[in-house]
Design an enzyme around this catalytic site. Structure first.
Site, short mmCIF file in Angstrom:
data_model
loop_
_atom_site.label_atom_id
_atom_site.label_comp_id
_atom_site.label_asym_id
_atom_site.label_seq_id
_atom_site.Cartn_x
_atom_site.Cartn_y
_atom_site.Cartn_z
N HIS A 63 0.88 -1.17 0.00
CA HIS A 63 0.00 0.00 0.00
C HIS A 63 0.92 1.22 0.00
CE1 HIS A 63 1.04 -0.56 4.19
NE2 HIS A 63 0.52 0.61 4.53
N ASP A 67 5.70 5.03 5.25
CA ASP A 67 6.74 4.16 5.81
C ASP A 67 7.04 2.95 4.93
OD1 ASP A 67 4.11 3.42 6.63
OD2 ASP A 67 4.86 2.16 8.24
N HIS A 68 6.18 2.68 3.94
CA HIS A 68 6.40 1.52 3.08
C HIS A 68 7.00 1.88 1.72
CE1 HIS A 68 4.09 -1.59 5.44
NE2 HIS A 68 3.82 -0.47 6.08
N HIS A 141 -6.76 -2.57 5.12
CA HIS A 141 -5.92 -1.47 5.59
C HIS A 141 -6.11 -0.32 4.64
CE1 HIS A 141 -2.68 0.13 8.04
NE2 HIS A 141 -2.07 0.56 6.95
N HIS A 268 6.68 -5.68 11.26
CA HIS A 268 6.04 -4.36 11.41
C HIS A 268 5.83 -4.09 12.91
CE1 HIS A 268 3.33 -0.95 10.40
NE2 HIS A 268 3.95 -0.98 9.24
#
Lengths: 304, 304
Positions: A63, A67-68, A141, A268
């Site tokens: 997604h 932070d990803h 999410h 995570h």
């Protein structure tokens, strides 16, 4: 046996800690090298782990929370500086192109043109060499602004076991006739099914990405060799759960148990928690769950 | 004595290596905390170095190449998650706002609104508490697409030394009269200059940012306590020099020598070079130059 290994390049979530970088997980299966997510700092984690900027075949994004993904422009700029001119496929949920466009001015024009955006639909599969594939698993999410995926990485099934002794006893002699049976032909009245067992599953891994506990992961992870599930929360954080659409360590353990996975790795991990707390909660429901550290590697072994 | 320290958070350049992060240098002077540049991974380097996300008073950018700025969105997002609502001044050369806008969609709207962009002109000074200031020093880098700065961080001058014995011998007694002399008043026919020496310089540091060797750094760094100069190249790289507008270790050493700086630290070290090579070249012209590692700290001491 073909190698199939997972290397954790960043096991933290949201903000990095001294111990844990932001999400990035490297999957190497035979000659295929895939990255799932690319948090800030991933290019350096790759250097530390692999001794260089591994020449990735594709990047899968779960997604588009920052932070990803914030490691993408730096990684791709460094590829470009090192002269990579092979395009880099980027896979992710809707809306992928709009999200990649956020990086357009942070990459050189030439670098940006190396990107090949492939937006995936839930359940869509991407095939790599030798029957290895990655499937997008819809998760819960970020529902306010788009889809989010986990991914199921799977080898194709292997042929069943060939029973040499039985074949001999039925009068088939070792040599070309064995090959014919394995290729599906009947030989001297002996059918392949008489001497070859049922297909054996290839190795499979599911990585959840960020998600509230969801049945789709239970289904996708049914009896997989390894489930990598997020555990951003502990049960004591339950007030945050609905708001943030994350899972507790207990949620992850329940899912792993229900799906009867062979191994559970939690990632995570929040800066607020210690691995020990996360483990303790998970072990209530899934004995033997692990919380990998950055740079830990899990090798998947073939069984049977 | 007020503390004045420099902490190197990232001493590499262009691409990070396992040993060196991307450019970010923390200056702490009394209660003032400033960051110069913010390469990818800076928020994590801050955590490792300071045990938390230091509540920075301002960030100064030397220029807008991606290795110097890609840590901004992650750092600011993390500030926001931690509830910082104090605005964050960002200083840099022209065109600052256009460059910050590249991050707009990578930060939450609330986070972006915390930024206060202050575009500096060459030579412009920014004042902080207690007479501490930062001045923009124009350098030679990135000339195709804008300005680039080094920065000169300086304390204000301190009053001259008060000669107690001489004051007594001239008939001024310890007590309020000493205070009057120090405040600039004549007492019993004794003038301040009779007993107070010349103003003593405060502590000063110059950090070059990325630059080809330039006279502006020689001038700005004249007799500074510390010059932090880039050394992206070695003399053997001279073919790249004109193209990339960087300095060799030898260039940096010559500048330090010409400016008679008290200490020289080399940074922005390329992955292609080892610190030993860089040092060897620098020591030909400036004995005692150092190549700090990430997390090294230099404390500046007052003299005289």
């Amino acid at each position: 046996m073909t190698d199939f290994a997972v290397t954790f390049l960043g096991t933290g979530g949201t903000s990095p800690s001294p111990q844990r970088g932001l999400p990035a997980t490297l999957f190497k299966r035979g000659g295929t090298k895939l990255l799932v997510d690319c948090g800030e700092g991933t290019q350096r984690q790759l250097w530390i782990s692999e001794g260089g900027l591994t020449d990735l075949d594709a990047i899968f994004l779960t997604h588009y929370h920052s932070d990803h993904i914030l490691g993408l422009p730096g990684l791709l700029n460094s590829y470009q500086l090192r002269g990579r001119d092979r395009p880099i496929p980027i896979y992710g949920p809707k809306p992928l192109m709009r999200n990649l466009n956020r990086f357009r001015t942070l990459m050189g024009g030439h670098t940006f043109s190396l990107l090949r955006a492939h937006e995936l639909a839930p359940g869509e599969r991407v095939d790599f060499a030798d029957g290895f594939s990655v499937m997008a698993v819809p998760v819960q999410h970020n529902r306010g602004s788009g889809h989010a995926f986990g991914y199921r990485l799977a080898e194709q099934n292997r042929p069943g076991r060939f029973d040499v002794e039985k074949a001999k006893s039925l009068g088939v002699h070792p040599g070309p006739d064995f090959g014919k049976l394995q290729a599906g032909h009947t030989v001297r009245g002996v059918k392949p099914d008489d001497v070859i067992g049922p297909e054996r599953p290839g190795r499979t891994v599911v990585i959840s990405g960020d998600t509230a506990p969801t049945k789709s992961i239970v289904m996708a992870a049914h009896e997989v060799d390894l489930l990598i599930h997020e555990a951003s929360l502990l049960t004591l954080d339950r007030d945050w759960k609905e708001k943030t659409e994350h899972s507790t360590a207990l949620d992850a353990a329940r899912i792993a148990r229900e799906a009867r996975v062979k191994k559970l790795a939690l990632y995570h991990i929040s800066q607020r928690h210690r691995a020990k707390q996360v483990l303790k909660e998970a072990w209530n429901n899934y004995m033997g769950a692990i919380v990998p550290n950055d740079f830990d590697r899990i090798d998947l072994h073939l069984e049977g």
